[in-house]
Write an enzyme that holds these catalytic residues in place. Sequence first.
Site, PDB file in Angstrom:
ATOM      1  NE  ARG A 173      -2.468  -1.268   3.442  1.00  4.79           N
ATOM      2  CZ  ARG A 173      -2.231  -0.570   4.544  1.00  4.79           C
ATOM      3  NH1 ARG A 173      -2.073   0.716   4.401  1.00  4.79           N
ATOM      4  NH2 ARG A 173      -1.428  -1.052   5.225  1.00  4.79           N
ATOM      5  CE  LYS A 318      -6.801  -3.710   5.840  1.00  2.00           C
ATOM      6  NZ  LYS A 318      -5.641  -4.616   5.866  1.00  2.00           N
ATOM      7  CG  HIS A 337      -6.916  -3.548  11.222  1.00  2.00           C
ATOM      8  ND1 HIS A 337      -5.648  -3.355  10.973  1.00  2.00           N
ATOM      9  CD2 HIS A 337      -7.022  -4.550  10.083  1.00  2.00           C
ATOM     10  CE1 HIS A 337      -4.864  -4.051  10.166  1.00  2.00           C
ATOM     11  NE2 HIS A 337      -5.704  -4.364   9.407  1.00  2.00           N
ATOM     12  CB  SER A 355       0.506  -5.052   8.040  1.00  2.00           C
ATOM     13  OG  SER A 355       0.564  -6.155   7.016  1.00  2.00           O
ATOM     14  CE  LYS A 359      -4.865  -7.548  10.775  1.00  2.00           C
ATOM     15  NZ  LYS A 359      -3.530  -7.311  10.781  1.00  2.00           N
ATOM     16  CB  THR A 360      -4.180 -13.620   8.391  1.00  2.00           C
ATOM     17  OG1 THR A 360      -4.809 -12.510   7.804  1.00  2.00           O
ATOM     18  CG2 THR A 360      -4.776 -14.796   7.042  1.00  2.00           C
ATOM     19  CG  ASP A 374      -7.475  -7.556   7.461  1.00  2.00           C
ATOM     20  OD1 ASP A 374      -6.542  -7.477   8.302  1.00  2.00           O
ATOM     21  OD2 ASP A 374      -7.675  -6.440   6.454  1.00  2.00           O
ATOM     22  NE  ARG A 439      -0.249  -9.187   2.165  1.00  2.00           N
ATOM     23  CZ  ARG A 439      -0.918  -8.801   3.297  1.00  2.00           C
ATOM     24  NH1 ARG A 439      -1.849  -9.495   3.631  1.00  2.00           N
ATOM     25  NH2 ARG A 439      -0.353  -7.830   3.985  1.00  2.00           N
TER      26      ARG A 439
HETATM   27  N1  LIG Z   1       4.879 -16.285  16.822  1.00  2.00           N
HETATM   28  C1  LIG Z   1       4.280 -15.963  15.728  1.00  2.00           C
HETATM   29  N2  LIG Z   1       2.976 -15.511  16.112  1.00  2.00           N
HETATM   30  C2  LIG Z   1       2.127 -15.409  14.770  1.00  2.00           C
HETATM   31  N3  LIG Z   1       2.784 -15.351  13.524  1.00  2.00           N
HETATM   32  C3  LIG Z   1       3.924 -15.651  13.384  1.00  2.00           C
HETATM   33  C4  LIG Z   1       4.835 -16.078  14.544  1.00  2.00           C
HETATM   34  N4  LIG Z   1       6.016 -16.350  13.993  1.00  2.00           N
HETATM   35  C5  LIG Z   1       5.945 -16.135  12.734  1.00  2.00           C
HETATM   36  N5  LIG Z   1       4.846 -15.699  12.166  1.00  2.00           N
HETATM   37  C6  LIG Z   1       4.719 -15.380  10.916  1.00  2.00           C
HETATM   38  O1  LIG Z   1       4.107 -14.214  11.160  1.00  2.00           O
HETATM   39  C7  LIG Z   1       3.105 -13.737   9.961  1.00  2.00           C
HETATM   40  C8  LIG Z   1       2.109 -13.161  10.407  1.00  2.00           C
HETATM   41  O2  LIG Z   1       1.217 -12.592   9.205  1.00  2.00           O
HETATM   42  P1  LIG Z   1      -0.500 -12.556   9.321  1.00  2.00           P
HETATM   43  O3  LIG Z   1      -1.011 -13.592  10.103  1.00  2.00           O
HETATM   44  O4  LIG Z   1      -0.638 -12.541   7.901  1.00  2.00           O
HETATM   45  O5  LIG Z   1      -0.361 -10.840   9.808  1.00  2.00           O
HETATM   46  P2  LIG Z   1      -1.783  -9.985   9.678  1.00  2.00           P
HETATM   47  O6  LIG Z   1      -3.010 -10.818   9.132  1.00  2.00           O
HETATM   48  O7  LIG Z   1      -1.803  -9.450  10.956  1.00  2.00           O
HETATM   49  O8  LIG Z   1      -1.110  -9.094   8.869  1.00  2.00           O
HETATM   50  C9  LIG Z   1       3.016 -14.927   9.234  1.00  2.00           C
HETATM   51  O9  LIG Z   1       3.605 -15.186   8.051  1.00  2.00           O
HETATM   52  C10 LIG Z   1       3.318 -15.933  10.343  1.00  2.00           C
HETATM   53  O10 LIG Z   1       3.968 -17.179   9.919  1.00  2.00           O
HETATM   54  C1  LIG Z   2      -3.552  -5.837   3.193  1.00  2.00           C
HETATM   55  C2  LIG Z   2      -3.430  -5.646   4.204  1.00  2.00           C
HETATM   56  O1  LIG Z   2      -3.630  -6.362   5.438  1.00  2.00           O
HETATM   57  P1  LIG Z   2      -2.973  -6.895   6.635  1.00  2.00           P
HETATM   58  O2  LIG Z   2      -1.351  -6.815   6.081  1.00  2.00           O
HETATM   59  O3  LIG Z   2      -3.254  -6.536   7.834  1.00  2.00           O
HETATM   60  O4  LIG Z   2      -3.439  -8.541   6.262  1.00  2.00           O
HETATM   61  C3  LIG Z   2      -2.472  -4.385   4.450  1.00  2.00           C
HETATM   62  O5  LIG Z   2      -2.431  -3.989   5.237  1.00  2.00           O
HETATM   63  O6  LIG Z   2      -2.156  -3.795   3.329  1.00  2.00           O
HETATM   64 CA   LIG Z   3      -4.973  -5.988   7.836  1.00  2.00          CA
HETATM   65 MN   LIG Z   4      -4.092 -10.447   7.232  1.00  2.00          MN
END
Ligand SMILES: Nc1ncnc2c1ncn2[C@@H]1O[C@H](COP(=O)(O)OP(=O)(O)O)[C@@H](O)[C@H]1O
Ligand SMILES: C=C(OP(=O)(O)O)C(=O)O
Ligand SMILES: [Ca+2]
Ligand SMILES: [Mn+2]
Length: 655
Positions: A173, A318, A337, A355, A359-360, A374, A439
């Site tokens: 972004r 977003k 969020h 980010s 969360k995911t 999200d 992604r």
């Molecule tokens: N202890 C941990 N807890 C959560 N995620 C972790 C951890 N260690 C490594 N990771 C990695 O960090 C990233 C978290 O990203 P994601 O869940 O997509 O974040 P968000 O959805 O908040 O943007 C993933 O690639 C996950 O595999």
């Molecule tokens: C798509 C997004 O979401 P997130 O990384 O929180 O999953 C972002 O922040 O651009």
């Molecule tokens: Ca997000």
């Molecule tokens: Mn996410």
Amino acid sequence: MENGNGNRNVVMPGKGLTRIQTNGSGKKGNEVCHDDSSLPVKAQTIDELHSLQKKKSAPTTPITGSSFVATFAMSEEERQRQQLQSISASLASSARETGPKVVRGDPGKAFKHVHHHPVVPTISVSDSALKFTHVLYNLSPAELYEQAIKYEKGSFITSNGALATLSGAKTGRAPRDKRVVKDETTEDELWWGKGSPNIEMDEHTFMVNRERAVDYLNSLDKVFVNDQFLNWDPQNKIKVRIVSARAYHSLFMHNMCIRPTPEELEDFGTPDFTIYNAGKFPCNRYTHYMTSSTSIDLNLARREMVILGTQYAGEMKKGLFSVMHYLMPKRRILSLHSGCNMGKDGDVALFFGLSGTGKTTLSTDHNRYLIGDDEHCWSDNGVSNIEGGCYAKCIDLSREKEPDIWNAIKFGTVLENVVFDEHTREVDYTDKSVTENTRAAYPIEFIPNAKIPCVGPHPKNVILLACDAFGVLPPVSKLNLPQTMYHFISGYTALVAGTVDGIKEPTATFSACFGAAFIMMHPTKYAAMLAEKMQKYGATGWLVNTGWSGGRYGVGSRIKLQYTRKIIDAIHSGTLLNANYKKTEVFGLEIPTKIEGVPSEILDPINAWPDKDAYKDTLLKLAGLFKNNFEVFTNYQIGKDNKFTEEIVSAGPIF
Ligand SMILES: Nc1ncnc2c1ncn2[C@@H]1O[C@H](COP(=O)(O)OP(=O)(O)O)[C@@H](O)[C@H]1O
Ligand SMILES: C=C(OP(=O)(O)O)C(=O)O
Ligand SMILES: [Ca+2]
Ligand SMILES: [Mn+2]
């Protein structure tokens, strides 16, 4: 099983498959085989044969051109005409008053359709008014795959069936290029100035950019239109239309928004919000307020968004989230969020975080129902997901650690900016050649435990995720309500590389409400709503560090996902609520002394640091950063006095 010869294969235990018996075998002996066993093909020409291959869809979306039209009932034609009118209205500009033809399928094949509806006379004077643009309306994933592969460079099918795409020069972004129209209403309603994500533009400049985007889209042979919904709460559903130039964008939004049923699409009518995505085309840098060739412009009065100069699909997702951060609080609904999931007993947890904080990853939990990864709403009726899909990071994705996300990457999924073997088309998730921010965007039902419809009761646990690059925050702390608000407004994390353009190394960052880039009003307003709801429904706040332990980034190591999952399990099950706690210095956090499956020495971060003095210095440094960051929030008044804010400020670090 049918074997294709009209006979059944019977599996005999221990004997494998029985032999295939062919028709009349043994009778005809070694007679020459005549190819007369099936009926002749029901076509006279190759073209006719090909026309038989594709069965006509239920008449939910505008039908293909050609002779089919005449055989359709009037009501169907009338509906199409209305749909055309609605899309034409969306694409009208001062250069062109009539909009494009609605055609389902490939422009080349459907050209005849044009003759069925004569060109509407127009008073427009430029050539662009005379041009037709084909509208590919709510195409299916299969059709979008074909469009992408045929016409968009960098689109390929990977060995798992996903559609690999490239988002172009931007792989994250661009928050600095976001603009919001400041008018009489938004001037008072929105958060402007220091710390705010809302950089102003005026109405006129918005129209300049809008016209630029619409003219660009109309100059193309075809545009994609998605009519979809946001928010699973039936009373607060928002109709969105996305007009874009790429099949990639159309499939992305097909996956990310809520997909209408044929009946819902029939009654769609006029959208509540429209995105014009002309991402391939830049904005004009001589335009007022523009500081780069990228511009993401939001006009709340017109309920429109324009995207110029970036093809990163996350801007659409977003961008709509920002809109929801305006529309929902007006209805006294809190937009969040956060990820969200639910246990077998109906206990709901929210996962806030910036980010890359988890969360995911953490909301996708094989033992729980996924409500969403999200974006959510919390209303008087409980929680609802805003979206219809998930957007997972894939860097270093492994089948073992994240099986549900791994398995969701299949036919229909958009895989952005990943690298794959040119022959086998096998994806190498460790490869960062294009970007760190690789992604996968997939419909939520690709996760086996998805809760459809994506709604749930009031949350029991509110988990704030921080990926602490300093390694001084405990892996988990229990928060009281003022602490929850303090950390919610602070929105601390280490920004993990990739999602925002130009960030290569994790750095400490603060983002109000764990989503400063998306909130529209002052953070304290959202915090007050959250506090009210948490109190009313008795939710417990938690701070979980998914980042470093035993030293800062570069010295310590990231807390194992396996341990974080155990921590989260203990929160969900309720065992952590009743554990033994002690209080940390400086931040005053309540930390448990024992959690099943987690080494006790890491629970108090000082124990994991070999150098205790370095720990204390780093802790104080981080506390200082928190304090500085909070300065701008210390005077915001909610209600008639400053009490709410004062209580929150006193829940911050003391040193
Ligand atoms: N202890 C941990 N807890 C959560 N995620 C972790 C951890 N260690 C490594 N990771 C990695 O960090 C990233 C978290 O990203 P994601 O869940 O997509 O974040 P968000 O959805 O908040 O943007 C993933 O690639 C996950 O595999
Ligand atoms: C798509 C997004 O979401 P997130 O990384 O929180 O999953 C972002 O922040 O651009
Ligand atoms: Ca997000
Ligand atoms: Mn996410």
